[in-house]
Motif scaffolding. Sequence first.
Motif, PDB file in Angstrom:
ATOM      1  N   VAL A 336      49.739  14.755  64.865  1.00 23.74           N
ATOM      2  CA  VAL A 336      50.089  15.845  63.973  1.00 23.74           C
ATOM      3  C   VAL A 336      48.825  16.270  63.251  1.00 23.74           C
ATOM      4  O   VAL A 336      48.077  15.425  62.774  1.00 23.74           O
ATOM      5  CB  VAL A 336      51.122  15.368  62.926  1.00 23.74           C
ATOM      6  CG1 VAL A 336      51.392  16.455  61.914  1.00 23.74           C
ATOM      7  CG2 VAL A 336      52.401  14.935  63.603  1.00 23.74           C
ATOM      8  N   PRO A 337      48.512  17.555  63.210  1.00 24.92           N
ATOM      9  CA  PRO A 337      47.322  17.960  62.475  1.00 24.92           C
ATOM     10  C   PRO A 337      47.484  17.638  60.997  1.00 24.92           C
ATOM     11  O   PRO A 337      48.502  17.982  60.399  1.00 24.92           O
ATOM     12  CB  PRO A 337      47.224  19.466  62.712  1.00 24.92           C
ATOM     13  CG  PRO A 337      48.554  19.882  63.186  1.00 24.92           C
ATOM     14  CD  PRO A 337      49.241  18.690  63.759  1.00 24.92           C
ATOM     15  N   THR A 338      46.518  16.986  60.435  1.00 25.22           N
ATOM     16  CA  THR A 338      46.656  16.537  59.062  1.00 25.22           C
ATOM     17  C   THR A 338      45.985  17.492  58.086  1.00 25.22           C
ATOM     18  O   THR A 338      46.237  17.458  56.907  1.00 25.22           O
ATOM     19  CB  THR A 338      46.013  15.160  58.898  1.00 25.22           C
ATOM     20  OG1 THR A 338      44.680  15.249  59.390  1.00 25.22           O
ATOM     21  CG2 THR A 338      46.781  14.107  59.665  1.00 25.22           C
ATOM     22  N   GLU A 339      45.130  18.334  58.609  1.00 28.54           N
ATOM     23  CA  GLU A 339      44.352  19.136  57.677  1.00 28.54           C
ATOM     24  C   GLU A 339      43.886  20.413  58.381  1.00 28.54           C
ATOM     25  O   GLU A 339      43.577  20.406  59.564  1.00 28.54           O
ATOM     26  CB  GLU A 339      43.116  18.318  57.269  1.00 28.54           C
ATOM     27  CG  GLU A 339      42.246  19.008  56.274  1.00 28.54           C
ATOM     28  CD  GLU A 339      40.974  18.200  56.044  1.00 28.54           C
ATOM     29  OE1 GLU A 339      40.348  18.450  55.028  1.00 28.54           O
ATOM     30  OE2 GLU A 339      40.623  17.376  56.869  1.00 28.54           O
ATOM     31  N   VAL A 340      43.886  21.488  57.683  1.00 25.36           N
ATOM     32  CA  VAL A 340      43.327  22.720  58.234  1.00 25.36           C
ATOM     33  C   VAL A 340      42.187  23.150  57.330  1.00 25.36           C
ATOM     34  O   VAL A 340      42.388  23.381  56.145  1.00 25.36           O
ATOM     35  CB  VAL A 340      44.384  23.831  58.325  1.00 25.36           C
ATOM     36  CG1 VAL A 340      43.756  25.124  58.775  1.00 25.36           C
ATOM     37  CG2 VAL A 340      45.485  23.423  59.287  1.00 25.36           C
ATOM     38  N   VAL A 341      41.019  23.205  57.905  1.00 24.50           N
ATOM     39  CA  VAL A 341      39.840  23.547  57.114  1.00 24.50           C
ATOM     40  C   VAL A 341      39.622  25.047  57.173  1.00 24.50           C
ATOM     41  O   VAL A 341      39.660  25.624  58.252  1.00 24.50           O
ATOM     42  CB  VAL A 341      38.598  22.823  57.674  1.00 24.50           C
ATOM     43  CG1 VAL A 341      37.379  23.127  56.848  1.00 24.50           C
ATOM     44  CG2 VAL A 341      38.870  21.339  57.733  1.00 24.50           C
TER      45      VAL A 341
ATOM     46  N   ARG B 122      39.690  20.934  62.815  1.00 23.06           N
ATOM     47  CA  ARG B 122      40.924  21.479  62.247  1.00 23.06           C
ATOM     48  C   ARG B 122      42.153  20.892  62.914  1.00 23.06           C
ATOM     49  O   ARG B 122      43.178  20.671  62.284  1.00 23.06           O
ATOM     50  CB  ARG B 122      40.982  22.996  62.491  1.00 23.06           C
ATOM     51  CG  ARG B 122      40.221  23.830  61.537  1.00 23.06           C
ATOM     52  CD  ARG B 122      40.718  25.247  61.744  1.00 23.06           C
ATOM     53  NE  ARG B 122      39.815  26.220  61.186  1.00 23.06           N
ATOM     54  CZ  ARG B 122      40.100  27.514  61.154  1.00 23.06           C
ATOM     55  NH1 ARG B 122      41.219  27.952  61.667  1.00 23.06           N
ATOM     56  NH2 ARG B 122      39.254  28.364  60.626  1.00 23.06           N
ATOM     57  N   PHE B 123      42.061  20.697  64.232  1.00 26.79           N
ATOM     58  CA  PHE B 123      43.197  20.217  65.018  1.00 26.79           C
ATOM     59  C   PHE B 123      42.846  18.853  65.608  1.00 26.79           C
ATOM     60  O   PHE B 123      42.274  18.787  66.705  1.00 26.79           O
ATOM     61  CB  PHE B 123      43.523  21.200  66.148  1.00 26.79           C
ATOM     62  CG  PHE B 123      43.969  22.550  65.690  1.00 26.79           C
ATOM     63  CD1 PHE B 123      45.324  22.834  65.557  1.00 26.79           C
ATOM     64  CD2 PHE B 123      43.047  23.544  65.399  1.00 26.79           C
ATOM     65  CE1 PHE B 123      45.738  24.094  65.135  1.00 26.79           C
ATOM     66  CE2 PHE B 123      43.454  24.795  64.973  1.00 26.79           C
ATOM     67  CZ  PHE B 123      44.801  25.074  64.829  1.00 26.79           C
ATOM     68  N   PRO B 124      43.176  17.784  64.923  1.00 30.58           N
ATOM     69  CA  PRO B 124      42.791  16.454  65.408  1.00 30.58           C
ATOM     70  C   PRO B 124      43.253  16.154  66.834  1.00 30.58           C
ATOM     71  O   PRO B 124      42.586  15.426  67.560  1.00 30.58           O
ATOM     72  CB  PRO B 124      43.465  15.519  64.410  1.00 30.58           C
ATOM     73  CG  PRO B 124      43.614  16.323  63.174  1.00 30.58           C
ATOM     74  CD  PRO B 124      43.846  17.721  63.619  1.00 30.58           C
ATOM     75  N   LEU B 144      50.532  23.073  70.109  1.00 25.91           N
ATOM     76  CA  LEU B 144      49.438  22.911  69.140  1.00 25.91           C
ATOM     77  C   LEU B 144      48.096  23.233  69.792  1.00 25.91           C
ATOM     78  O   LEU B 144      47.238  23.885  69.186  1.00 25.91           O
ATOM     79  CB  LEU B 144      49.406  21.471  68.604  1.00 25.91           C
ATOM     80  CG  LEU B 144      50.558  21.056  67.685  1.00 25.91           C
ATOM     81  CD1 LEU B 144      50.371  19.616  67.225  1.00 25.91           C
ATOM     82  CD2 LEU B 144      50.647  21.973  66.473  1.00 25.91           C
ATOM     83  N   VAL B 174      56.354  20.229  63.244  1.00 24.27           N
ATOM     84  CA  VAL B 174      54.892  20.096  63.340  1.00 24.27           C
ATOM     85  C   VAL B 174      54.256  21.460  63.624  1.00 24.27           C
ATOM     86  O   VAL B 174      53.260  21.850  63.005  1.00 24.27           O
ATOM     87  CB  VAL B 174      54.512  19.079  64.443  1.00 24.27           C
ATOM     88  CG1 VAL B 174      53.004  19.091  64.675  1.00 24.27           C
ATOM     89  CG2 VAL B 174      54.974  17.688  64.057  1.00 24.27           C
ATOM     90  N   GLN B 181      49.629  25.961  57.771  1.00 21.45           N
ATOM     91  CA  GLN B 181      48.263  25.540  57.408  1.00 21.45           C
ATOM     92  C   GLN B 181      47.229  26.592  57.823  1.00 21.45           C
ATOM     93  O   GLN B 181      46.278  26.863  57.098  1.00 21.45           O
ATOM     94  CB  GLN B 181      47.949  24.204  58.073  1.00 21.45           C
ATOM     95  CG  GLN B 181      48.705  23.043  57.428  1.00 21.45           C
ATOM     96  CD  GLN B 181      48.524  21.752  58.198  1.00 21.45           C
ATOM     97  OE1 GLN B 181      48.476  21.753  59.415  1.00 21.45           O
ATOM     98  NE2 GLN B 181      48.432  20.653  57.464  1.00 21.45           N
ATOM     99  N   ALA B 185      44.740  28.755  55.416  1.00 17.94           N
ATOM    100  CA  ALA B 185      43.293  28.873  55.650  1.00 17.94           C
ATOM    101  C   ALA B 185      42.860  30.326  55.802  1.00 17.94           C
ATOM    102  O   ALA B 185      41.687  30.598  56.062  1.00 17.94           O
ATOM    103  CB  ALA B 185      42.914  28.092  56.900  1.00 17.94           C
TER     104      ALA B 185
END
Lengths: 342, 245
Positions: A336-341, B122-124, B144, B174, B181, B185
């Motif tokens: 799950v993406p935890t952060e959006v920069v 940005r997208f792990p 995703l 998700v 998110q 941004a």
Amino acid sequence: MRTVSRSGAALTVVIVTALAAFPFVFKANWVVNIAVFTMMYAGLATAWNLLGGYSGYISLCNAAFFGIGAYTIANLFPTSGGPPGSTPFLILPLVGLGAAILSIPIGWVAFRTRGVTFAIVTISLLFVAQTLAFLMRSFTRGSQGMGIGVPRFSVATYERPFYLALLAIFVFAVSVCWYVRRAKLGLTLFAIRDDEDRARGLGVDTEIAKLVTFATSLGITAMIGGVWAYYITYIYPQFAVDPLITIGMVLMVFLGGKGTLWGPLLGALLLVPAQRLLAQNATTARWYLILYSGVFLFVILLLPRGIIPSVQDLVARLRSKSDRDTSSPAATVPTVPTEVVP
Amino acid sequence: MDVVLSIRGLFARYDRGDVLRGVDLDVERGGVTCVIGPNGAGKSTVLKVVSGLLRPRAGDVALDGERISGRSARQILDHGVVHVPQERSLFPSMSVWDNVLMGGYVLSRAALRRRVDEIASRFPIVRERRRERAGSLSGGEQKLVEIARAMMLEPRVVLMDEPSMGLDPKARRVVFGTIRQLNDAGATVLLVEQNARSGLEIAGRGAVMETGAVRLEGVARDLLDNPEVARLYLGGAARSLEDRG
């Protein structure tokens, strides 16, 4: 765009060193003769893989360009010209370049089609080329055949220069594949294989990519044809433009693994020695065709992706199983993406 | 309202008969605009026309005042409008990393490398699953990666066509979380969604389409609170809205 792993670089060094050392370690002429044909097919299959394996376009006209390379060398170095020494090897890059240029208009027409139609168009070209090889007597001397000047290499190591020349072309072909896989061209080809229209939608010029790859693949094929002609010193249309050469290279790619770097070499190492050993006995000379059929069935039924991808899948599954066994259940939750920069 | 994408009087058809019959819609800069409506309302067709996959029969689409309707998909992509289609659009036999690289194909090599690193941070999932074949990922994971790929060109507007379609509730959360998110941004998103509640919850503005036209447009929260919207989404007639409004 991709980094070279240390293990990949080490594997490459080991393979190339072992191949280069082979004729100096195993010196018997009949053994190196088998090695010459193995290296020839390794190069042909690697060249075929560049287009067929990476882009999914099944080109069946490669043997036509093998023949063009062979007849070019035969015309440049006829028997009447005396022993040509190493000159035919040195001129091979020009032979390859000429064949590549010749292939561009052919590819431009052939690439109007896709899928099965492309395969049919290219195999038709192969049969047209074979017929022309019989009919264009001024260039091929037709069914009478054509001789090439016999080199005065030492009898004890006669095969070695041919083997090394084919090894050099094979290394060149693998280097091209290696580069392509890391360049935008590789991305393009793999995307074409999956969905060409979608790739075009992302701004990819698929036509140029296909033509460049087609020409490169056929240029390398023609160079190998040139070495083959010089090695056997007398060529006939039915052997210089032989559909079985195309079938052989395609089968080796399918067996070793389409779209892999070393799959074509593996396929050649497994099939060509068996074929040559059968060919040494008049009774069993054509039995290799049965071997080819059996291998085709084996690949289709049991190894549809070829040996190398199947082994890679198996290793990945075992690793994944081992990771699951050692990790907590939480670690297996989908990412799950935890952060959006911003 | 600061409008980045403006659609006026849009008519479009596939074979015969107009699918879009005079669509008017404004997309707010830096916001999520969610279009909802029943099957066959023309929601996806609006996105296809905006992204250049379908030429309009009449009407205009303007990006920051510049007319883009009628241009090719490639030209519209160059203008910074990317389309994440409804169906799975990854290259299944390519790795996750290569799929994301394909999103920035038109960039120079150096820019591509820089951009893919930004996207991976940005997208792990892009970094964690980089070597895996995209086709081996679950539906939610693939979506995703599709969104990550769409962000490669730093788009001015992202068109998302039913991103939750075919996903289980967990994967759906998700995906919607990711869109939220992205919007936080600064990305502008035009979202088409069958799942009206989830779509409107992450949107600033919303629009309801029926039979090829926008029947209702406004603040997403207001639409959520409107009992007729739920009725419409569940198959009720839009006419009742018109009658009231």
